[in-house]
Design an enzyme around this catalytic site. Structure first.
Site, PDB file in Angstrom:
ATOM      1  CG  ASN A  44      -1.887   1.421   1.193  1.00 49.15           C
ATOM      2  OD1 ASN A  44      -2.218   2.166   0.116  1.00 49.15           O
ATOM      3  ND2 ASN A  44      -2.761   1.234   2.486  1.00 49.15           N
ATOM      4  CE  LYS A  65      -0.424   3.484   4.578  1.00 52.49           C
ATOM      5  NZ  LYS A  65       0.034   3.772   6.394  1.00 52.49           N
ATOM      6  CG  HIS A  98      -5.692   1.881   4.991  1.00 51.82           C
ATOM      7  ND1 HIS A  98      -6.251   3.153   5.876  1.00 51.82           N
ATOM      8  CD2 HIS A  98      -5.359   1.356   4.862  1.00 51.82           C
ATOM      9  CE1 HIS A  98      -4.708   2.529   6.454  1.00 51.82           C
ATOM     10  NE2 HIS A  98      -4.275   1.648   5.490  1.00 51.82           N
ATOM     11  CD  GLU A 105      -3.592   5.654   6.429  1.00 51.11           C
ATOM     12  OE1 GLU A 105      -3.432   5.466   5.448  1.00 51.11           O
ATOM     13  OE2 GLU A 105      -2.523   4.835   6.997  1.00 51.11           O
ATOM     14  CD  GLU A 118      -3.699  -2.362   7.085  1.00 47.72           C
ATOM     15  OE1 GLU A 118      -2.463  -2.420   6.802  1.00 47.72           O
ATOM     16  OE2 GLU A 118      -4.660  -1.543   6.841  1.00 47.72           O
ATOM     17  N   GLY A 139       1.627   2.955  10.701  1.00 48.61           N
ATOM     18  CA  GLY A 139       2.855   3.572  10.745  1.00 48.61           C
ATOM     19  C   GLY A 139       4.081   4.150  12.491  1.00 48.61           C
ATOM     20  CB  SER A 191       4.705  -0.561  12.527  1.00 49.09           C
ATOM     21  OG  SER A 191       4.317   0.440  12.039  1.00 49.09           O
ATOM     22  N   GLY A 245       2.327  -0.617   4.750  1.00 48.01           N
ATOM     23  CA  GLY A 245       2.537   0.736   3.585  1.00 48.01           C
ATOM     24  C   GLY A 245       4.347   0.838   3.921  1.00 48.01           C
ATOM     25  N   GLY A 246       4.746   1.646   4.724  1.00 46.81           N
ATOM     26  CA  GLY A 246       6.239   2.114   5.005  1.00 46.81           C
ATOM     27  C   GLY A 246       7.514   0.818   4.070  1.00 46.81           C
TER      28      GLY A 246
HETATM   29  P1  PGA Z   1       2.406   0.211   7.799  1.00 41.67           P
HETATM   30  O1  PGA Z   1       1.317   0.797   7.049  1.00 41.67           O
HETATM   31  O2  PGA Z   1       2.839  -0.585   6.980  1.00 41.67           O
HETATM   32  O3  PGA Z   1       3.438   2.025   7.719  1.00 41.67           O
HETATM   33  O4  PGA Z   1       2.180   0.588   9.503  1.00 41.67           O
HETATM   34  C1  PGA Z   1       0.550  -0.232   6.493  1.00 41.67           C
HETATM   35  C2  PGA Z   1      -0.851   0.134   6.176  1.00 41.67           C
HETATM   36  O5  PGA Z   1      -1.599   1.620   6.287  1.00 41.67           O
HETATM   37  O6  PGA Z   1      -1.274  -0.971   5.157  1.00 41.67           O
END
Ligand code: PGA
Length: 256
Positions: A10, A12, A97, A99, A169, A175, A215, A236-237
């Site tokens: 992802n 983002k 998601h 967010e 999640e 994040g 994470s 994500g990251g």
């Molecule tokens: P993250 O994000 O791996 O940066 O924690 C995961 C996500 O929001 O799908």
């Protein structure tokens, strides 16, 4: 029953067209010979078409969008139709998601409509659920997840349920660098599978893939996916770095 693992990147709101192509060139420097894991890349909307063309030459990678609207067309300024995503051969769409839930106020009812639409246009949802830190501290984790599953999946029928990819999640882990422990994640994954068993039956519960997100990175992915009910990750990251994401793909490809 062995479920094929799935790992999704992802990105983002990162990587425009040029950067997406650069990523792709690095990601595919070596042939992607991974038989035991499905790989999904979810770039932002404006990079999707370019990535769709690039990915079409590679059978090993699926394309995912990060969101879509729940109507096909009309006066919805700024929204993206599932029809457009289907037209450019998207395979997956991330729905719900955290967010989107938190910043854009998407609720379970809206998410339910989106899930139905994604199937209507021959794509598969990566349906996200998860509790906030406050909810966890108040011991509401299971009731929050239960409501998200029950209300979110309301329009999904028995033929579709096994194809839904669920991503657990925990919001406090996204994040933040704070990963859920494999045991904490497994506990919720097991609860999710049990919910599916109760409402749709054992065979679907055994088939459905449940990803962990929050994470996830090369250092912790192996312990997470070695849990019985964790079938992959939504990343994500760490997915922003092709070498790190490839490392995670490799680890997911190893058989249990
Ligand atoms: P993250 O994000 O791996 O940066 O924690 C995961 C996500 O929001 O799908």
């Amino acid at each position: 029953m062995t479920r094929k693992r799935l790992i999704a990147a992802n990105w983002k709101m990162n990587y425009g067209v040029e950067e997406s192509l650069k990523y792709w060139a690095e990601f595919t420097r070596q042939p992607l010979e991974y038989e035991n894991v499905d790989i999904v890349l979810c770039p932002p909307f404006t990079s999707l078409y370019t990535m769709s063309v690039a990915i079409s030459e590679n059978e090993k990678v699926y394309l995912g969008a990060q969101n879509c609207f729940y109507e096909d067309s009309g006066a919805y300024t700024g929204e993206v139709s599932p029809v457009f995503l289907q037209e450019i051969s998207c395979d997956y769409v991330i729905v719900g998601h955290s967010e989107r839930r938190q910043i854009f106020k998407e609720d379970n009812q809206m998410i339910a409509k989106k899930l139905v639409k994604v199937f209507e246009h021959d794509m598969l949802p990566i349906f996200c659920v998860g509790e906030t830190l406050e909810e966890r501290e108040k011991s509401q984790t299971f009731s929050v997840i239960e409501a998200q599953l029950k209300d979110g999946l309301v329009g999904i029928n028995r033929d579709q349920i096994a194809q839904v990819v669920i991503a657990y999640e925990p919001v406090w882990a996204i994040g933040t660098g704070k990963t859920a422990t494999p045991e904490q994640a497994q506990e919720v994954h097991q609860y999710i599978r049990e919910h599916i068993r109760k409402h749709y039956g054992s065979s679907f519960a055994n088939e459905i893939r449940i990803l962990y997100g929050g994470s996830a990175k090369p250092e912790n992915i192996r312990n997470l996916i070695s849990q019985d009910d964790i079938d992959g990750a939504l990343v994500g990251g760490a997915s922003l770095h092709p070498d790190q994401f490839l490392d995670m793909v490799r680890q997911c490809n190893m058989v249990k």
